[in-house]
Design a protein around this motif. Structure first.
Motif, PDB file in Angstrom:
ATOM      1  N   VAL A 122       0.755  -1.178  -0.043  1.00 48.13           N
ATOM      2  CA  VAL A 122      -0.057  -0.027   0.125  1.00 48.13           C
ATOM      3  C   VAL A 122       0.653   1.081   0.072  1.00 48.13           C
ATOM      4  O   VAL A 122       1.782   1.360   0.859  1.00 48.13           O
ATOM      5  CB  VAL A 122      -0.850  -0.061   1.245  1.00 48.13           C
ATOM      6  N   LEU A 123       0.640   1.910  -0.872  1.00 47.40           N
ATOM      7  CA  LEU A 123       1.296   3.305  -0.977  1.00 47.40           C
ATOM      8  C   LEU A 123       0.200   4.378  -0.752  1.00 47.40           C
ATOM      9  O   LEU A 123      -1.057   4.450  -1.382  1.00 47.40           O
ATOM     10  CB  LEU A 123       1.958   3.667  -2.402  1.00 47.40           C
ATOM     11  N   ILE A 124       0.426   5.512   0.302  1.00 46.10           N
ATOM     12  CA  ILE A 124      -0.496   6.378   0.608  1.00 46.10           C
ATOM     13  C   ILE A 124       0.122   7.742   0.049  1.00 46.10           C
ATOM     14  O   ILE A 124       1.185   8.256   0.404  1.00 46.10           O
ATOM     15  CB  ILE A 124      -0.449   6.422   2.100  1.00 46.10           C
ATOM     16  N   ASP A 125      -0.696   8.420  -0.863  1.00 47.98           N
ATOM     17  CA  ASP A 125      -0.469   9.809  -1.128  1.00 47.98           C
ATOM     18  C   ASP A 125      -0.982  10.802   0.016  1.00 47.98           C
ATOM     19  O   ASP A 125      -2.131  10.943   0.116  1.00 47.98           O
ATOM     20  CB  ASP A 125      -1.263  10.038  -2.587  1.00 47.98           C
ATOM     21  N   ALA A 126      -0.248  11.396   0.938  1.00 47.43           N
ATOM     22  CA  ALA A 126      -0.442  12.126   2.138  1.00 47.43           C
ATOM     23  C   ALA A 126      -0.253  13.638   1.896  1.00 47.43           C
ATOM     24  O   ALA A 126      -0.022  14.191   2.898  1.00 47.43           O
ATOM     25  CB  ALA A 126       0.360  11.467   3.187  1.00 47.43           C
ATOM     26  N   CYS A 127      -0.204  14.088   0.665  1.00 51.07           N
ATOM     27  CA  CYS A 127       0.074  15.406   0.539  1.00 51.07           C
ATOM     28  C   CYS A 127      -0.886  16.415   1.169  1.00 51.07           C
ATOM     29  O   CYS A 127      -0.575  17.653   1.527  1.00 51.07           O
ATOM     30  CB  CYS A 127       0.205  15.578  -1.130  1.00 51.07           C
ATOM     31  N   GLN A 128      -1.952  16.049   1.165  1.00 49.33           N
ATOM     32  CA  GLN A 128      -3.246  16.754   1.756  1.00 49.33           C
ATOM     33  C   GLN A 128      -3.488  16.507   3.171  1.00 49.33           C
ATOM     34  O   GLN A 128      -4.415  17.001   3.787  1.00 49.33           O
ATOM     35  CB  GLN A 128      -4.482  16.669   0.884  1.00 49.33           C
ATOM     36  N   SER A 129      -2.428  15.539   3.724  1.00 49.68           N
ATOM     37  CA  SER A 129      -2.857  15.047   5.087  1.00 49.68           C
ATOM     38  C   SER A 129      -2.013  15.516   6.039  1.00 49.68           C
ATOM     39  O   SER A 129      -2.138  15.972   7.253  1.00 49.68           O
ATOM     40  CB  SER A 129      -3.369  13.737   5.282  1.00 49.68           C
ATOM     41  N   LEU A 172       4.585   6.145   1.983  1.00 45.08           N
ATOM     42  CA  LEU A 172       3.735   7.337   2.024  1.00 45.08           C
ATOM     43  C   LEU A 172       4.620   8.564   1.603  1.00 45.08           C
ATOM     44  O   LEU A 172       5.831   8.487   1.667  1.00 45.08           O
ATOM     45  CB  LEU A 172       3.606   7.597   3.675  1.00 45.08           C
ATOM     46  N   VAL A 173       3.937   9.422   0.855  1.00 43.57           N
ATOM     47  CA  VAL A 173       4.579  10.329   0.271  1.00 43.57           C
ATOM     48  C   VAL A 173       3.988  11.676   0.576  1.00 43.57           C
ATOM     49  O   VAL A 173       2.756  11.935   0.890  1.00 43.57           O
ATOM     50  CB  VAL A 173       4.467  10.227  -1.404  1.00 43.57           C
TER      51      VAL A 173
END
Length: 420
Positions: free
Chosen positions: A202-209, A225-226
Motif C-alpha cells: 500500500v502506497l499512501i499519497d499524504a500530500c493533503q494530510s 507514504l509520500v
C-alpha cells in the motif's frame, strides 16, 4: 479592515507569514489556495538564508567545517521528518524533489521489477495525476491491470467496492489520504488492513494530510507514504518518501550517480545503504534544511491544534457557503462540528465558469484555485469540466471566509446580471 480574529491560532501565527500582509488590487490579501501550496513562515525563510549565507557547501563529501555543518543540518532535517511521521528509523525517510518523484521512485524501483502480466493495481477515481500516471506507465510496461475504486452517493471512497476488487492478483493499492478536490478523508488504516490480507503493498499519497493532521506511519502500517514540502510550509523542490525499512532495502536504486554508491569500478558498482541509495547526485540541501525548519514550526504549534482549528474553520466555511443557493459543492458534508472532511470546498456556481469566478475574486484580493486540480478523471466522473476551490490553513480566519463569501456572492450576481 482587520482580518485577524483575536485569541485564535491564526492570530498567533499570522505575524510569522509576511506574505499575507499585503494588498492585491487595493484589497487585503485573502489567500485561500493552500491545497495548491502553502505560505512559508519566517522561521523557514531564515533557515534557507542561514544555509546559503553561512553553511553553503556540499554534504557528505567534505571534512571542512562548512561541509560538516551542512551535513549535520541536512541529516538533522531527516531526523525531524522521521519523528514528525513517527517512522521507526531515520533510514526510512528518503528526500525527493516532491511527492511526484517519490511515487515514481516506488514505481520504477519496486513496481517495474515486481509486477507481472495480469497483476492488478488498485487506485481510485479521485487520485491526483501524480498517483495515476506513473501506474498507467507501469501497467503499460509490465502488463499489469489497473482497477479503480469509485465513489459512494456522498462522494466518498467506496470502501465496500474496494474490498470487492481485492484478490490474490492485487499487488499494489495506491490511494490518496485526503482528496484535494472532494475533501474526503479516506480510511487509509482500514485500507492497509484489507490490502495486506491479500498480500498487497500500500502506497499512501499524504500530500493533503501531512500538513493538516498528525500522521503515524507505524499505526497506519502503510508500506510507503509520500508528501510534498511546499504544502506544509516548506519550499518547493523538496518532498519525501517514507518506506518500511526492509522493503526499501529490497528495492533496487531508482537513479544512478554520485552519493548513492559505496564503490564504483569501471564495469560495476555497489550501492550505499539507506537512505542514500535513493538520493543520487547533489540533493536540494537548503530546501531539505528548510523542510526540517517547517516540521519544527508545525510541531511547536501542534498538529492536533492545527487540525482542531481547521475543523472549526470548515464548519464556518460550509455554514457560510450554504447561504449561496447557486453553489454545487463536491464531496461529503462536514459533521456538525466541522470534522469528517478537509478544510476545503470545490464547487461550481450554475453556469458561471470557475475561471471567471476566480478572476473576479482576485479583483477583491481573494486567491482561490480554478480548474481540474490535477484530477481530470474525477471531474469527468463528476460530469464537471472544472471547479473552483477554496482551501484553508491554520493562518486563515473566519473574517477571511466572510470576505470570500461576500466576494463570491458579488461575482455570481454580476454574472447573473450579465447573462441572466
Amino acid at each position: 479592515m482587520t482580518i485577524i480574529q483575536e485569541k485564535t491560532l491564526s492570530a498567533r501565527t499570522r505575524p510569522d507569514f509576511p506574505i499575507l500582509n499585503q494588498t492585491i488590487h487595493g484589497q487585503p490579501l485573502v489567500y485561500l489556495d493552500n491545497a495548491a501550496t502553502s505560505q512559508k513562515p519566517i522561521a523557514v525563510l531564515e533557515a534557507l538564508r542561514q544555509y546559503y549565507e553561512h553553511d553553503n557547501a556540499n554534504v557528505h563529501r567534505g571534512v571542512h567545517t562548512l561541509s560538516s555543518r551542512a551535513t549535520d543540518a541536512y541529516e538533522g532535517a531527516r531526523d525531524q521528518v522521521a519523528a514528525f511521521v513517527k517512522a521507526a528509523s531515520r533510514q526510512e525517510i528518503v528526500f525527493t524533489r516532491n511527492a511526484s518523484e517519490a511515487i515514481n521512485l516506488v514505481a520504477y524501483s519496486w513496481a517495474l521489477s515486481t509486477l507481472k502480466p495480469g497483476d492488478e493495481i488498485v487506485l481510485s477515481v479521485m487520485e491526483h495525476h501524480s498517483n495515476l500516471v506513473p501506474w498507467q506507465m507501469m501497467a503499460q510496461r509490465t502488463g499489469a491491470v489497473l482497477q479503480h475504486v469509485e465513489l459512494t452517493e456522498t462522494e466518498e471512497f467506496d470502501f465496500e467496492q474496494f474490498k470487492s476488487l481485492l484478490s490474490e492478483k492485487t499487488k499494489l493499492v495506491a490511494v490518496v489520504h485526503v482528496s484535494n478536490t472532494l475533501g474526503c478523508i479516506n480510511p487509509v488504516k482500514e485500507i492497509c488492513v484489507e490490502a495486506h490480507k491479500v498480500g498487497a503493498r500500500v502506497l499512501i499519497d499524504a500530500c493533503q494530510s501531512v500538513p493538516h493532521m498528525a500522521i503515524d506511519v507505524q499505526e497506519l502500517d502503510c508500506d510507503w507514504l509520500v508528501a510534498s514540502g511546499h504544502k506544509m510550509c516548506a519550499p518547493t523542490g523538496i518532498g519525501f518518501l517514507y518506506g518500511k525499512l526492509d522493503l526499501l532495502r529490497s528495492q533496487p536504486p531508482f537513479m544512478g550517480g554520485g552519493e548513492m554508491i559505496a564503490d564504483v569500478f569501471l564495469d560495476h558498482s555497489t550501492y550505499a545503504d539507506l537512505p542514500h541509495k535513493f538520493e543520487a547526485g547533489t540533493p536540494a540541501i537548503g530546501e531539505a534544511i528548510a523542510l526540517g525548519a517547517a516540521v519544527e514550526y508545525l510541531s511547536k504549534i501542534g498538529m492536533d491544534q492545527i487540525h482542531a482549528y481547521e475543523e472549526d474553520l470548515t464548519r464556518y466555511l460550509f455554514r457560510q457557503l450554504a447561504t449561496i443557493p447557486e453553489l454545487r459543492i463536491y464531496g461529503p458534508k462536514p459533521n456538525a462540528d466541522g470534522s469528517g472532511r478537509a478544510a476545503l470546498a470545490s464547487f461550481t456556481a450554475g453556469g458561471v465558469h470557475p475561471h471567471d469566478l476566480s478572476t473576479i475574486l482576485d479583483q477583491a484580493g481573494v486567491a482561490i484555485r480554478a480548474g481540474h486540480h490535477c484530477t481530470q478523471p474525477l471531474h469527468r466522473y463528476l460530469k464537471a469540466q472544472s471547479t473552483a476551490r477554496a482551501s484553508l490553513y491554520f493562518y486563515n480566519t473566519r473574517e477571511e471566509i466572510d470576505v470570500f463569501v461576500a466576494a463570491l456572492k458579488d461575482a455570481i450576481e454580476f454574472f447573473g446580471g450579465l447573462f441572466g
